[in-house]
Structures are given as structure tokens and as C-alpha cells.
Design a protein around this motif. Structure first.
Motif, PDB file in Angstrom:
ATOM      1  N   GLU A 143       0.836  -1.198   0.000  1.00  0.00           N
ATOM      2  CA  GLU A 143       0.000   0.000   0.000  1.00  0.00           C
ATOM      3  C   GLU A 143       0.874   1.252   0.000  1.00  0.00           C
ATOM      4  OE1 GLU A 143      -3.416   2.027   2.877  1.00  0.00           O
ATOM      5  OE2 GLU A 143      -2.507   0.130   3.436  1.00  0.00           O
ATOM      6  N   PRO A 144       0.884   1.995  -1.114  1.00  0.00           N
ATOM      7  CA  PRO A 144       1.632   3.258  -1.123  1.00  0.00           C
ATOM      8  C   PRO A 144       1.035   4.228  -0.108  1.00  0.00           C
ATOM      9  CG  PRO A 144       1.029   2.598  -3.341  1.00  0.00           C
ATOM     10  CD  PRO A 144       0.274   1.710  -2.395  1.00  0.00           C
ATOM     11  N   THR A 145       1.886   4.970   0.542  1.00  0.00           N
ATOM     12  CA  THR A 145       1.463   5.942   1.541  1.00  0.00           C
ATOM     13  C   THR A 145       2.524   7.036   1.606  1.00  0.00           C
ATOM     14  OG1 THR A 145       0.676   6.185   3.835  1.00  0.00           O
ATOM     15  CG2 THR A 145       2.527   4.692   3.487  1.00  0.00           C
ATOM     16  N   ALA A 146       2.345   7.958   2.503  1.00  0.00           N
ATOM     17  CA  ALA A 146       3.345   8.991   2.769  1.00  0.00           C
ATOM     18  C   ALA A 146       3.435   9.162   4.278  1.00  0.00           C
ATOM     19  CB  ALA A 146       2.965  10.313   2.106  1.00  0.00           C
ATOM     20  N   VAL A 147       4.597   9.570   4.723  1.00  0.00           N
ATOM     21  CA  VAL A 147       4.790   9.894   6.127  1.00  0.00           C
ATOM     22  C   VAL A 147       4.424  11.363   6.268  1.00  0.00           C
ATOM     23  CG1 VAL A 147       6.445   9.954   8.024  1.00  0.00           C
ATOM     24  CG2 VAL A 147       6.626   8.183   6.254  1.00  0.00           C
ATOM     25  N   VAL A 148       3.395  11.665   7.043  1.00  0.00           N
ATOM     26  CA  VAL A 148       2.884  13.033   7.084  1.00  0.00           C
ATOM     27  C   VAL A 148       3.416  13.851   8.258  1.00  0.00           C
ATOM     28  CG1 VAL A 148       0.810  12.498   5.756  1.00  0.00           C
ATOM     29  CG2 VAL A 148       0.754  12.341   8.262  1.00  0.00           C
ATOM     30  N   ALA A 149       3.947  13.188   9.290  1.00  0.00           N
ATOM     31  CA  ALA A 149       4.432  13.935  10.455  1.00  0.00           C
ATOM     32  C   ALA A 149       5.389  13.086  11.274  1.00  0.00           C
ATOM     33  CB  ALA A 149       3.260  14.383  11.325  1.00  0.00           C
ATOM     34  N   LEU A 150       6.186  13.769  12.070  1.00  0.00           N
ATOM     35  CA  LEU A 150       7.019  13.140  13.089  1.00  0.00           C
ATOM     36  C   LEU A 150       6.366  13.416  14.433  1.00  0.00           C
ATOM     37  CD1 LEU A 150      10.508  14.393  11.855  1.00  0.00           C
ATOM     38  CD2 LEU A 150       9.540  12.098  11.568  1.00  0.00           C
ATOM     39  N   GLY A 151       6.357  12.437  15.305  1.00  0.00           N
ATOM     40  CA  GLY A 151       5.793  12.620  16.637  1.00  0.00           C
ATOM     41  C   GLY A 151       6.868  12.451  17.681  1.00  0.00           C
ATOM     42  N   LEU A 152       6.765  13.222  18.751  1.00  0.00           N
ATOM     43  CA  LEU A 152       7.688  13.115  19.883  1.00  0.00           C
ATOM     44  C   LEU A 152       6.872  12.734  21.108  1.00  0.00           C
ATOM     45  CD1 LEU A 152      10.533  13.473  21.071  1.00  0.00           C
ATOM     46  CD2 LEU A 152       9.973  15.906  21.396  1.00  0.00           C
ATOM     47  N   TRP A 153       7.280  11.654  21.755  1.00  0.00           N
ATOM     48  CA  TRP A 153       6.570  11.126  22.911  1.00  0.00           C
ATOM     49  C   TRP A 153       7.545  10.960  24.064  1.00  0.00           C
ATOM     50  CZ3 TRP A 153       1.357   9.399  22.717  1.00  0.00           C
ATOM     51  CH2 TRP A 153       0.762   9.550  21.471  1.00  0.00           C
ATOM     52  N   ARG A 154       7.034  10.956  25.288  1.00  0.00           N
ATOM     53  CA  ARG A 154       7.860  10.738  26.478  1.00  0.00           C
ATOM     54  C   ARG A 154       7.233   9.607  27.290  1.00  0.00           C
ATOM     55  NH1 ARG A 154      11.621  13.141  29.900  1.00  0.00           N
ATOM     56  NH2 ARG A 154      11.819  14.974  28.601  1.00  0.00           N
ATOM     57  N   TYR A 155       8.090   8.722  27.766  1.00  0.00           N
ATOM     58  CA  TYR A 155       7.653   7.637  28.630  1.00  0.00           C
ATOM     59  C   TYR A 155       7.976   8.029  30.061  1.00  0.00           C
ATOM     60  CZ  TYR A 155       6.913   2.957  30.437  1.00  0.00           C
ATOM     61  OH  TYR A 155       6.433   1.871  31.134  1.00  0.00           O
ATOM     62  N   ARG A 156       6.951   8.088  30.902  1.00  0.00           N
ATOM     63  CA  ARG A 156       7.150   8.502  32.295  1.00  0.00           C
ATOM     64  C   ARG A 156       6.737   7.389  33.254  1.00  0.00           C
ATOM     65  NH1 ARG A 156       5.307  14.485  30.950  1.00  0.00           N
ATOM     66  NH2 ARG A 156       7.374  15.231  30.407  1.00  0.00           N
ATOM     67  N   GLY A 157       7.071   6.161  32.904  1.00  0.00           N
ATOM     68  CA  GLY A 157       6.776   5.042  33.785  1.00  0.00           C
ATOM     69  C   GLY A 157       5.395   4.434  33.608  1.00  0.00           C
ATOM     70  N   GLY A 158       4.560   5.031  32.811  1.00  0.00           N
ATOM     71  CA  GLY A 158       3.228   4.512  32.523  1.00  0.00           C
ATOM     72  C   GLY A 158       3.029   4.607  31.030  1.00  0.00           C
ATOM     73  N   PRO A 159       1.802   4.818  30.590  1.00  0.00           N
ATOM     74  CA  PRO A 159       1.616   4.990  29.145  1.00  0.00           C
ATOM     75  C   PRO A 159       2.426   6.175  28.618  1.00  0.00           C
ATOM     76  CG  PRO A 159      -0.485   4.651  30.233  1.00  0.00           C
ATOM     77  CD  PRO A 159       0.551   4.821  31.321  1.00  0.00           C
ATOM     78  N   TRP A 160       2.694   6.114  27.328  1.00  0.00           N
ATOM     79  CA  TRP A 160       3.439   7.186  26.669  1.00  0.00           C
ATOM     80  C   TRP A 160       2.611   8.469  26.650  1.00  0.00           C
ATOM     81  CZ3 TRP A 160       8.384   6.706  24.886  1.00  0.00           C
ATOM     82  CH2 TRP A 160       8.911   5.416  24.879  1.00  0.00           C
ATOM     83  N   ASN A 161       3.283   9.604  26.789  1.00  0.00           N
ATOM     84  CA  ASN A 161       2.626  10.913  26.741  1.00  0.00           C
ATOM     85  C   ASN A 161       3.090  11.665  25.507  1.00  0.00           C
ATOM     86  OD1 ASN A 161       1.338  10.778  29.373  1.00  0.00           O
ATOM     87  ND2 ASN A 161       3.406  10.909  30.186  1.00  0.00           N
ATOM     88  N   PRO A 162       2.143  12.192  24.705  1.00  0.00           N
ATOM     89  CA  PRO A 162       2.557  12.961  23.538  1.00  0.00           C
ATOM     90  C   PRO A 162       3.162  14.297  23.946  1.00  0.00           C
ATOM     91  CG  PRO A 162       0.176  13.045  23.790  1.00  0.00           C
ATOM     92  CD  PRO A 162       0.700  12.104  24.852  1.00  0.00           C
ATOM     93  N   ILE A 163       4.257  14.665  23.305  1.00  0.00           N
ATOM     94  CA  ILE A 163       4.904  15.956  23.554  1.00  0.00           C
ATOM     95  C   ILE A 163       4.579  16.920  22.422  1.00  0.00           C
ATOM     96  CG2 ILE A 163       7.129  17.126  23.863  1.00  0.00           C
ATOM     97  CD1 ILE A 163       6.356  15.247  26.183  1.00  0.00           C
ATOM     98  N   ALA A 164       4.817  16.479  21.174  1.00  0.00           N
ATOM     99  CA  ALA A 164       4.589  17.365  20.029  1.00  0.00           C
ATOM    100  C   ALA A 164       4.475  16.545  18.746  1.00  0.00           C
ATOM    101  CB  ALA A 164       5.719  18.370  19.890  1.00  0.00           C
ATOM    102  N   THR A 165       3.825  17.146  17.755  1.00  0.00           N
ATOM    103  CA  THR A 165       3.721  16.580  16.412  1.00  0.00           C
ATOM    104  C   THR A 165       4.305  17.598  15.446  1.00  0.00           C
ATOM    105  OG1 THR A 165       1.746  15.355  17.010  1.00  0.00           O
ATOM    106  CG2 THR A 165       2.127  15.706  14.656  1.00  0.00           C
ATOM    107  N   TYR A 166       5.135  17.117  14.518  1.00  0.00           N
ATOM    108  CA  TYR A 166       5.802  17.972  13.545  1.00  0.00           C
ATOM    109  C   TYR A 166       5.396  17.548  12.140  1.00  0.00           C
ATOM    110  CZ  TYR A 166       8.478  18.802  17.731  1.00  0.00           C
ATOM    111  OH  TYR A 166       8.829  19.095  19.029  1.00  0.00           O
ATOM    112  N   PRO A 167       4.363  18.180  11.563  1.00  0.00           N
ATOM    113  CA  PRO A 167       3.945  17.828  10.196  1.00  0.00           C
ATOM    114  C   PRO A 167       5.014  18.242   9.195  1.00  0.00           C
ATOM    115  CG  PRO A 167       2.269  19.156  11.313  1.00  0.00           C
ATOM    116  CD  PRO A 167       3.506  19.194  12.151  1.00  0.00           C
TER     117      PRO A 167
END
Length: 157
Positions: free
Chosen positions: A130-154
Motif C-alpha cells: 500500500e503506497p502511503t506517505a509519512v505526514v508527520a514526526l511525533g515526539l513522545w515521552r515515557y514517564r513510567g506509565g503509558p506514553w505521553n505525547p509531547i509534540a507533532t511535527y507535520p
């Protein structure tokens, strides 16, 4: 992050097949498992700069058996080149796991019994690329539980 409809299809597979108690994220391509948290401002600036380009083209490729899960290979020379550039920026801070990364994938199932993984792999093995494109980079932080989103860079070029 991938464009539609690839993102929606992979998210649906992940919701259906990833153990719900472990599934805290949408489907994603992991470029790095750990970047230096103490350098979060620098990491954010580097990612923002990296996103000032054309969205990398990609193909959601074959289903791969991971032993206790299933992933789809992501074929994208452009994204691998971007990853190599980023790795060069943070080389001394990368973990051994991140230094050795050579292939990209999206995990849709993990931490299940091997026979369950084999059954899903068999069911997904006949899907066409399936052709696709990468539309953004995401930055996440792990703080001992589920991951927390920090920022999205389209990608913006």
C-alpha cells in the motif's frame, strides 16, 4: 505518522489485535525507542527542522511475524535517510537498540501467544503493498506509565 487510509487501516488492526491492556498508542513507525530526555528542547528543535521537507514516500509492505506478534514492513528510503540524519545528530546518546536499527515497521500485534501471532500473520500475508506517505514526526515521552505525547511535527515543504 502515515497518511490516510494507511493510518486508519493500521490503527484498526492494532485496536483489534494488540492486547488492549498494552495498547496505549495508535499505529506508528518507531524511528527511535529513546532519545535523550534531558535534551528535550534540542530534540524538539531538530525534529521541527527535519519536518521542513517534503513528506517521505513510503509503502506499507509485507506482514512480518515477530514471534509473539505481527508487524508490517515499511519501505521508505527517504524515511531511512532522515532517520540516519537524526541518528547522526544524537549518536552518542543512542541506545544500542537504536544504533542497530536498519528496518522500519508498524506493529499491529505484540505480546501474544506465538500460535495467535502465526494465525494473524497467515491472515495478513496476502495483503497487497500500500503506497502511503509519512505526514508527520511525533515526539513522545515515557514517564513510567503509558506514553505521553509531547509534540507533532507535520512535514511542511
Amino acid at each position: 505518522m502515515l497518511d490516510e487510509p494507511a493510518q486508519s487501516r493500521l490503527d484498526a488492526l492494532r485496536r483489534r489485535h494488540f492486547p488492549s491492556e498494552r495498547n496505549h498508542l495508535d499505529a506508528h513507525v518507531t524511528l527511535f525507542h529513546a532519545l535523550p530526555g534531558e535534551q528535550e528542547a534540542e530534540v524538539a528543535a531538530v525534529l521541527a527542522e527535519a519536518a521542513r521537507r517534503e513528506p517521505p514516500k513510503a509503502v506499507v509492505g509485507e506482514a512480518r511475524l515477530l514471534g509473539r506478534g505481527v508487524a508490517f514492513r515499511i519501505d521508505s528510503p527517504d524515511l531511512l535517510a532522515l532517520r540516519a540524519d537524526l541518528a547522526g545528530r544524537f549518536d552518542t546518546a543512542l541506545t544500542r537498540q537504536d544504533r542497530g536499527k536498519r528496518e522500519l515497521h508498524v506493529t499491529v500485534q505484540n505480546k501474544v501467544a506465538p500460535e495467535q501471532a502465526r494465525a494473524l500473520h497467515a491472515a495478513l500475508s496476502d495483503q497487497a503493498p500500500e503506497p502511503t506517505a509519512v505526514v508527520a514526526l511525533g515526539l513522545w515521552r515515557y514517564r513510567g506509565g503509558p506514553w505521553n505525547p509531547i509534540a507533532t511535527y507535520p512535514f511542511t515543504a
